[in-house]
Design an enzyme around this catalytic site. Structure first.
Site, PDB file in Angstrom:
ATOM      1  N   ASP A 261       0.791  -1.151  -0.016  1.00  0.00           N
ATOM      2  CA  ASP A 261      -0.086  -0.016  -0.080  1.00  0.00           C
ATOM      3  C   ASP A 261       0.971   1.359   0.189  1.00  0.00           C
ATOM      4  O   ASP A 261       1.950   1.287   0.774  1.00  0.00           O
ATOM      5  CB  ASP A 261      -0.995   0.093   1.270  1.00  0.00           C
ATOM      6  CG  ASP A 261      -1.958   1.060   1.283  1.00  0.00           C
ATOM      7  OD1 ASP A 261      -2.585   0.963   0.366  1.00  0.00           O
ATOM      8  OD2 ASP A 261      -1.899   1.970   2.087  1.00  0.00           O
TER       9      ASP A 261
ATOM     10  N   GLU B  17      14.548 -15.488   0.387  1.00  0.00           N
ATOM     11  CA  GLU B  17      14.677 -16.692   1.401  1.00  0.00           C
ATOM     12  C   GLU B  17      13.974 -17.781   1.375  1.00  0.00           C
ATOM     13  O   GLU B  17      13.913 -18.853   1.978  1.00  0.00           O
ATOM     14  CB  GLU B  17      15.225 -16.123   2.735  1.00  0.00           C
ATOM     15  CG  GLU B  17      16.285 -15.378   2.893  1.00  0.00           C
ATOM     16  CD  GLU B  17      16.151 -14.666   4.574  1.00  0.00           C
ATOM     17  OE1 GLU B  17      15.706 -15.383   5.295  1.00  0.00           O
ATOM     18  OE2 GLU B  17      16.706 -13.471   4.571  1.00  0.00           O
TER      19      GLU B  17
END
Ligand code: GLC
Ligand code: CA
Length: 527
Positions: free
Chosen positions: A206, A267
């Site tokens: 956002d 990751e």
């Protein structure tokens, strides 16, 4: 670039935006909730989308319907529990749908623990340093620290009892965080990991262009008669306006945030992704959010802002693809912040025909497409009576309201709540009395309905467009016609008022009835 099968899932995905308050209400309180979404996931599977993006469902006083987050790691009781969220994610994955959640890093709610601690602490304290507190101007500090305006209207500063001011680019209940404070970045890394560990496939970020402000917090320079910036209208200059002075938006330092987030996501397995809500001024500045070590996608609001004009659409296609280089383009026509595209294009039968044509065109373009709940039914903007409006932008200024695109979805039946929830009353925003023919049940299986068009178009996209090369070649079929070739597909959109000749080929998808010529307000795919 080819749409090789090794491409990550999001590269060509169709993502469906769910606005939780208004999608489906399981417990009958008139407000949509997570169990409601879970119960309707088969609608999304049958529609043929790849993923859903869910607007915020976190703990929130709901002053901006969840874009004011009080706890990023919990669910608002209005929407359910963390167990409901886990269930929603698990069920989506079972159905082959990915889940993108909404992350709101620019501001918290004023009810967030951090902001409550900041109010209780003294000026200059570490608690205040997580937000943008400043002394005011004028002899007694009674003037705000600068001239910035809130996107929702009025000044972007609010004074607290001890005389300091805090910055809020949105509502007064949405204080901006200070992203120059390392504590803020650390907190959001934890939040990202919290949701990644729960299995989400991505984040819609956002106000991604807002996190960092020009450090001096200097005044915005406004040209004579220029309205103060509003994050959304900033995008208007993408359509050719003059560049604006915007010390509150799109600062170079913001990109370090996304480089860090990219490292965190990488990751994890499974091609997790980030998509930016960034209202920048140009296609080139938008492209900076999707450099190889930053976000994966950014909403292409230029497409949504384009008027009904072949020339404007062509301009957006060209500038988007040029600016993006190898990054994945995106296309979007509607979301929870803008007037629904049927209405933007004129409303009524013409607006609907144009909306269907624009969608069919969009779905042939390379990259991914974002749909907003209800557009698959051909819903129009609702004229919500002033006494029912809830958008803080309306509450603050009485000028504009985003409520009209947020009215709960009609699923079945011939009167409110049209299967949105159990019971017989109106939901949190009243639905119109003439929606019986626009429900999912009413359009299901009906040839020519907008729902069936969306299903057909998404299936055609999977079958015919996904494997085509990304390169788009614009064709000149006259000033009123947007036409392009993508691999074996030719796409023609008639924005003019008269029928135009159809190029050679077999029509494999059409937004409306076609004959030997292509009628006004209609689009086709040819092979
Ligand atoms: C984004 C959201 C909008 C919200 C604002 C503040 O623009 O899409 O709905 O009001 O940010 O968070
Ligand atoms: Ca409910």
């Amino acid at each position: 670039m080819n749409a090789e099968s090794s491409a990550p899932w999001w590269r060509h995905a169709v993502v469906y935006q769910v606005y939780p308050r208004s999608f489906s209400d399981a417990n009958g309180d008139g407000i949509g909730d997570l169990p409601g979404i879970t119960s309707r996931l088969t609608h999304l599977r049958d529609l043929g989308v790849d993923a859903l993006w869910i607007s915020p469902f976190y703990t929130s006083p709901q002053h901006d319907h969840g874009y004011d987050v009080a706890d990023y790691r919990d669910i608002d009781p209005l929407f359910g529990t963390l167990a409901d969220a886990d269930e929603l994610i698990a069920r989506s994955h079972q159905l082959g749908l990915r889940v993108i959640v909404d992350l709101v890093p620019n501001h918290t709610s004023d009810q967030h623990d951090w902001f409550q601690a900041a109010l209780a602490a003294a000026p200059g304290s570490p608690e205040r340093a997580r937000y943008v507190f400043r002394d005011g101007r004028g002899p007694n500090g009674e003037e705000p620290p600068n001239n910035w305006s809130s996107v929702f209207g009025g000044p972007a500063w609010e004074r607290v009892p001890d005389g300091q001011w805090y910055l809020h680019l949105f509502d007064r209940t949405q204080p901006d965080l200070d992203w120059r404070n390392p504590e803020v970045g650390d907190m959001f890394e934890d939040v990202l990991r919290f949701w990644l560990d729960r299995g989400v496939d991505g984040f819609r970020v956002d106000v991604a262009h807002g996190l960092l402000k020009e450090e001096s917090l200097r005044d915005q320079i406004l040209a004579e008669g220029e309205e103060p910036t509003s994050g959304a209208s900033a995008g208007e200059s993408m359509m050719g306006g003059l560049p604006r002075d915007e010390p509150m938006w799109d600062q170079p330092e913001v990109h370090d945030v996304y480089r860090r987030w990219r490292r965190v996501l990488s990751e994890y397995d499974g091609d997790r992704m980030l998509v930016a809500e960034a209202w920048t001024q140009t296609a080139a500045s938008l492209a900076r959010y999707v450099r190889p070590d930053e976000m994966h996608q950014a909403f292409n609001f230029a497409w949504l802002l384009a008027p009904w004009s072949a020339e404007a659409f062509a301009g957006v296609v060209t500038s988007t693809l040029q600016a993006l280089d190898d990054a994945a383009p995106t296309w979007v026509l509607s979301n929870h912040d803008v007037v629904r595209h049927v209405t933007r294009y004129g409303g009524g039968p013409v607006g609907l025909a144009r909306a269907r044509a624009a969608t069919v065109t969009m779905l042939a373009l390379p990259g991914s497409a974002y749909l907003y709940q209800g557009e698959e039914l051909g819903l129009e903007e609702v004229d919500v009576a002033p006494e029912h409006r809830q958008d803080p932008a309306w509450v603050r200024t009485g000028r504009s309201s985003r409520d009209g695109c947020r009215v709960p979805i009609p699923w079945s039946g011939d009167r409110p709540p049209y299967g949105f929830g159990p019971g017989t009353g109106q939901p949190w925003l009243p639905q119109p009395s003439d929606w019986a023919r626009r429900t999912v049940a009413a359009e299901d299986g009906v040839a020519g309905s907008t729902l069936e068009l969306y299903r057909e178009a998404l299936a055609a996209r999977r079958k015919l467009a996904a494997a085509e090369p990304d390169a788009v070649e614009l064709l000149d079929l006259g000033a009123e016609v947007l036409a392009f070739r993508r691999g074996a597909l030719t796409v023609v959109l008639n924005c003019g008022e008269a029928p135009v000749p159809m190029p050679a080929g077999e029509v494999v998808l059409a937004s409306g009835p076609v004959a030997d010529t292509l009628p006004a307000d209609t689009a086709v795919w040819l092979r």
